[in-house]
Structures are given as structure tokens and as C-alpha cells.
Motif scaffolding. Structure first.
Motif, mmCIF file in Angstrom:
data_model
loop_
_atom_site.group_PDB
_atom_site.id
_atom_site.type_symbol
_atom_site.label_atom_id
_atom_site.label_comp_id
_atom_site.label_asym_id
_atom_site.label_seq_id
_atom_site.Cartn_x
_atom_site.Cartn_y
_atom_site.Cartn_z
ATOM 1 N N ASP A 1 0.832 -1.210 0.000
ATOM 2 C CA ASP A 1 0.000 0.000 0.000
ATOM 3 C C ASP A 1 0.865 1.258 0.000
ATOM 4 O OD1 ASP A 1 -2.294 -1.476 -0.043
ATOM 5 O OD2 ASP A 1 -2.800 -1.177 2.079
ATOM 6 N N SER A 2 1.975 1.231 0.738
ATOM 7 C CA SER A 2 2.848 2.409 0.784
ATOM 8 C C SER A 2 3.467 2.671 -0.577
ATOM 9 C CB SER A 2 3.941 2.230 1.849
ATOM 10 O OG SER A 2 4.865 1.221 1.474
ATOM 11 N N PHE A 3 3.853 1.608 -1.290
ATOM 12 C CA PHE A 3 4.405 1.787 -2.626
ATOM 13 C C PHE A 3 3.341 2.269 -3.601
ATOM 14 C CE2 PHE A 3 5.065 0.118 -6.923
ATOM 15 C CZ PHE A 3 6.223 0.815 -7.251
ATOM 16 N N LEU A 4 2.137 1.734 -3.482
ATOM 17 C CA LEU A 4 1.063 2.126 -4.387
ATOM 18 C C LEU A 4 0.733 3.601 -4.216
ATOM 19 C CD1 LEU A 4 -0.769 0.785 -6.507
ATOM 20 C CD2 LEU A 4 -2.460 0.445 -4.700
ATOM 21 N N GLN A 5 0.679 4.061 -2.974
ATOM 22 C CA GLN A 5 0.400 5.473 -2.722
ATOM 23 C C GLN A 5 1.489 6.354 -3.317
ATOM 24 O OE1 GLN A 5 0.758 7.523 1.297
ATOM 25 N NE2 GLN A 5 -1.453 7.188 1.204
ATOM 26 N N LEU A 6 2.732 5.964 -3.131
ATOM 27 C CA LEU A 6 3.858 6.726 -3.669
ATOM 28 C C LEU A 6 3.842 6.729 -5.192
ATOM 29 C CD1 LEU A 6 6.680 8.143 -3.230
ATOM 30 C CD2 LEU A 6 7.661 5.841 -3.400
ATOM 31 N N SER A 7 3.729 5.574 -5.807
ATOM 32 C CA SER A 7 3.826 5.468 -7.261
ATOM 33 C C SER A 7 2.666 6.169 -7.959
ATOM 34 C CB SER A 7 3.901 3.998 -7.690
ATOM 35 O OG SER A 7 2.750 3.289 -7.283
ATOM 36 N N ARG A 8 1.474 6.078 -7.391
ATOM 37 C CA ARG A 8 0.332 6.752 -8.012
ATOM 38 C C ARG A 8 0.475 8.263 -7.920
ATOM 39 N NH1 ARG A 8 -5.268 3.299 -6.880
ATOM 40 N NH2 ARG A 8 -4.698 1.555 -8.255
ATOM 41 N N GLY A 9 1.005 8.750 -6.811
ATOM 42 C CA GLY A 9 1.243 10.185 -6.683
ATOM 43 C C GLY A 9 2.249 10.666 -7.715
ATOM 44 N N VAL A 10 3.331 9.912 -7.901
ATOM 45 C CA VAL A 10 4.352 10.295 -8.872
ATOM 46 C C VAL A 10 3.800 10.198 -10.291
ATOM 47 C CG1 VAL A 10 6.630 9.728 -9.804
ATOM 48 C CG2 VAL A 10 6.239 9.660 -7.342
ATOM 49 N N ASN A 11 2.951 9.218 -10.555
ATOM 50 C CA ASN A 11 2.324 9.124 -11.880
ATOM 51 C C ASN A 11 1.497 10.364 -12.185
ATOM 52 O OD1 ASN A 11 3.422 6.601 -12.344
ATOM 53 N ND2 ASN A 11 1.596 5.487 -11.709
ATOM 54 N N CYS A 12 0.813 10.887 -11.177
ATOM 55 C CA CYS A 12 0.042 12.128 -11.363
ATOM 56 C C CYS A 12 0.975 13.298 -11.660
ATOM 57 C CB CYS A 12 -0.795 12.421 -10.124
ATOM 58 S SG CYS A 12 -2.233 11.322 -9.904
ATOM 59 N N LEU A 13 2.105 13.352 -10.969
ATOM 60 C CA LEU A 13 3.081 14.404 -11.235
ATOM 61 C C LEU A 13 3.614 14.308 -12.666
ATOM 62 C CD1 LEU A 13 5.207 14.381 -7.950
ATOM 63 C CD2 LEU A 13 3.654 16.178 -8.702
ATOM 64 N N GLN A 14 3.931 13.109 -13.100
ATOM 65 C CA GLN A 14 4.449 12.917 -14.446
ATOM 66 C C GLN A 14 3.404 13.297 -15.495
ATOM 67 O OE1 GLN A 14 7.458 12.482 -15.317
ATOM 68 N NE2 GLN A 14 8.451 10.636 -14.548
ATOM 69 N N ALA A 15 2.152 12.909 -15.254
ATOM 70 C CA ALA A 15 1.084 13.251 -16.198
ATOM 71 C C ALA A 15 0.897 14.755 -16.279
ATOM 72 C CB ALA A 15 -0.220 12.574 -15.773
ATOM 73 N N GLY A 16 0.957 15.428 -15.134
ATOM 74 C CA GLY A 16 0.829 16.877 -15.119
ATOM 75 C C GLY A 16 1.986 17.553 -15.816
ATOM 76 N N TYR A 17 3.185 17.079 -15.565
ATOM 77 C CA TYR A 17 4.382 17.669 -16.178
ATOM 78 C C TYR A 17 4.316 17.548 -17.703
ATOM 79 C CZ TYR A 17 9.274 18.301 -17.497
ATOM 80 O OH TYR A 17 10.430 18.729 -18.094
ATOM 81 N N CYS A 18 3.881 16.411 -18.205
ATOM 82 C CA CYS A 18 3.771 16.207 -19.651
ATOM 83 C C CYS A 18 2.677 17.076 -20.268
ATOM 84 C CB CYS A 18 3.494 14.735 -19.953
ATOM 85 S SG CYS A 18 4.868 13.628 -19.573
ATOM 86 N N SER A 19 1.772 17.592 -19.429
ATOM 87 C CA SER A 19 0.671 18.428 -19.914
ATOM 88 C C SER A 19 0.893 19.900 -19.629
ATOM 89 C CB SER A 19 -0.648 17.973 -19.260
ATOM 90 O OG SER A 19 -0.869 16.600 -19.475
ATOM 91 N N GLY A 20 2.083 20.265 -19.126
ATOM 92 C CA GLY A 20 2.398 21.663 -18.900
ATOM 93 C C GLY A 20 2.216 22.158 -17.485
ATOM 94 N N SER A 21 1.884 21.275 -16.542
ATOM 95 C CA SER A 21 1.702 21.671 -15.151
ATOM 96 C C SER A 21 3.023 21.578 -14.386
ATOM 97 C CB SER A 21 0.661 20.777 -14.463
ATOM 98 O OG SER A 21 -0.582 20.832 -15.134
ATOM 99 N N HIS A 22 3.121 22.338 -13.311
ATOM 100 C CA HIS A 22 4.230 22.202 -12.382
ATOM 101 C C HIS A 22 3.793 21.321 -11.206
ATOM 102 C CE1 HIS A 22 7.272 24.780 -14.060
ATOM 103 N NE2 HIS A 22 6.381 25.742 -14.275
ATOM 104 N N GLY A 23 4.777 20.868 -10.424
ATOM 105 C CA GLY A 23 4.439 20.057 -9.267
ATOM 106 C C GLY A 23 5.675 19.644 -8.492
ATOM 107 N N HIS A 24 5.449 19.018 -7.335
ATOM 108 C CA HIS A 24 6.580 18.527 -6.548
ATOM 109 C C HIS A 24 6.212 17.264 -5.792
ATOM 110 C CE1 HIS A 24 4.774 20.849 -3.034
ATOM 111 N NE2 HIS A 24 5.070 19.694 -2.461
#
Length: 228
Positions: free
Chosen positions: A66-89
Motif C-alpha cells: 500500500d505504501s508503494f502504491l500510494q507513492l507510485s500513483r502520486g508520482v504518476n500524477c506528477l508525471q502526467a501533469g508535467y507532460c501536460s504543462g503543469s508544475h508540481g513537486h
């Protein structure tokens, strides 16, 4: 975990409507504090065994996954946003093992522009604590700094509990007011549109509707709407 919620969130992050995506998943199972001697909780992973230490029970394995899933899904959202022109951390403690996960390493390599160390004492919190922001927005670098106090100057919270029996290290996940206000001052100008808090359902209604003839287009071979 709610897969439907995650898919909607990922879709919104990829639509280009989000100005900034802040990702701060729970780092409890990635904390190195658990490996220190003392009365603290049992570690479930180590740097050599990010996928789990040998001999874990079923419940412990589920917590680990569960800890890995929470981390990886959050990073996937960051990557999707970055590819669409959004900033994030992505925010985690500087020494958390989560930084060593492949999905995080990929974000650091492909999208991250600056890693910002934020010692607690820089923001009026007198504990031995720091946060690390890996961000695509270079302007946030002005928030960073180092602790210039001598070793042992700040109160250690390793293995200590509050009056209710909860570990104090978990409570420091909340950002001090000064840190939150500084962050808002820098990120705020990126945000436009109506003020207020939106539910995910309200945010999803803001998604642009693309006509079938608009780019990007899918080119299919074998009976699709556009078959070449």
C-alpha cells in the motif's frame, strides 16, 4: 485504494488544467527511523530490500504494498501533469528510502528541476526535522536553506510519543504556517480561475472536451474510425 478515483485524478492531472500538483504521500514505511534501535515500530523494508524484508507477515506485506502504491500513483500524477504543462513537486523527508524507488528516480531524471531542502528551524519549528521538495518549479528554490545550529541544538523526536501515545515524528508531517504561507506566495500567481475549493467531481466538469478531429489524434490500423 479507490481505483476509479485514481483514474479520474490521473485524467485531470493530464488534461492541462492543473497549475500545480503537490504530492506528499505518507512516508511511514519508507522512514529510516524505524531501523534505529529503540521502542519504535518494526521496519518493513531497508535500502537493500525496498520490496520488503524477508519474513514479513501477510498484513505487513499489504502495508508495504500500500505504501508503494500510494507513492507510485502520486508520482504518476506528477508525471502526467508535467507532460501536460503543469508544475508540481514530490515531498518526502531528505533521508527517506522512497527517493530510491525506480518510479521516483524516473521523475527526478525526467521532470525535476530543483531539489529544495527545508529545515524546520528555518520556518519557526524547533525540532530536528527537514522536508525535501523535488519540484519542476525552479522559483521554489528560494524557500530552501540549511540548519546552521550546532548538532543537538534542536529537540530530537526519534522514538518519542506525545501524551496520547502517538509518535511525535508523525505529527511533524504537517507543514508549519510560515512554510505554507511562503509556498502559497510563490505558487499562487500560477493559479487562475474562480476561487474556492472544488471537489473532484466539480473539477472533472472543467475538463476540456476535444472534438474527434482535433489533435492529438489516434491513428489506427484495422477498422478504427480513422484507419490508414
Amino acid at each position: 485504494f479507490d481505483n476509479d478515483f485514481y483514474e479520474q485524478l490521473l485524467r485531470f492531472c493530464a488534461c492541462g488544467k492543473s497549475a500545480y500538483i503537490a504530492c506528499s504521500p505518507c512516508c511511514g514505511e519508507y522512514s529510516r527511523l524505524k531501523s534505529k534501535p529503540g521502542p519504535g515500530p518494526k521496519p518493513l523494508r531497508s535500502p537493500e530490500h525496498l520490496g520488503g524484508l524477508p519474513g514479513l507477515s501477510m498484513n505487513e506485506t499489504i502495508r508495504l504494498q500500500d505504501s508503494f502504491l500510494q507513492l507510485s500513483r502520486g508520482v504518476n500524477c506528477l508525471q502526467a501533469g508535467y507532460c501536460s504543462g503543469s508544475h508540481g513537486h514530490l515531498e518526502q523527508p531528505p533521508n527517506a528510502m522512497s527517493w530510491e524507488e525506480e518510479v521516483v528516480q524516473a521523475f527526478l531524471t525526467e521532470a525535476c528541476k530543483v531539489c529544495i531542502n527545508l529545515p524546520a528551524c528555518l520556518y519557526d519549528l524547533d525540532v530536528h526535522k527537514a522536508w525535501l521538495f523535488a519540484s519542476t518549479l525552479e522559483a521554489l528554490a528560494s524557500m530552501g536553506g540549511i540548519c546552521n545550529h550546532p548538532q543537538g541544538f534542536h529537540k530530537s523526536i526519534v522514538g518519542t510519543r506525545d501524551e496520547h501515545g502517538n509518535f511525535q515524528s508523525k505529527q511533524t508531517a504537517q507543514y508549519p504556517k510560515a512554510l505554507a504561507e511562503t509556498f502559497a506566495t510563490i505558487v499562487g500567481p500560477l493559479i487562475s480561475g474562480p476561487s474556492g475549493v472544488l471537489t473532484l467531481q466539480e473539477a472533472m466538469r472543467c475538463l476540456p472536451r476535444k472534438q474527434i478531429s482535433e489533435p492529438p489524434q489516434a491513428y489506427q490500423d484495422g477498422g478504427g474510425l480513422f484507419s490508414f
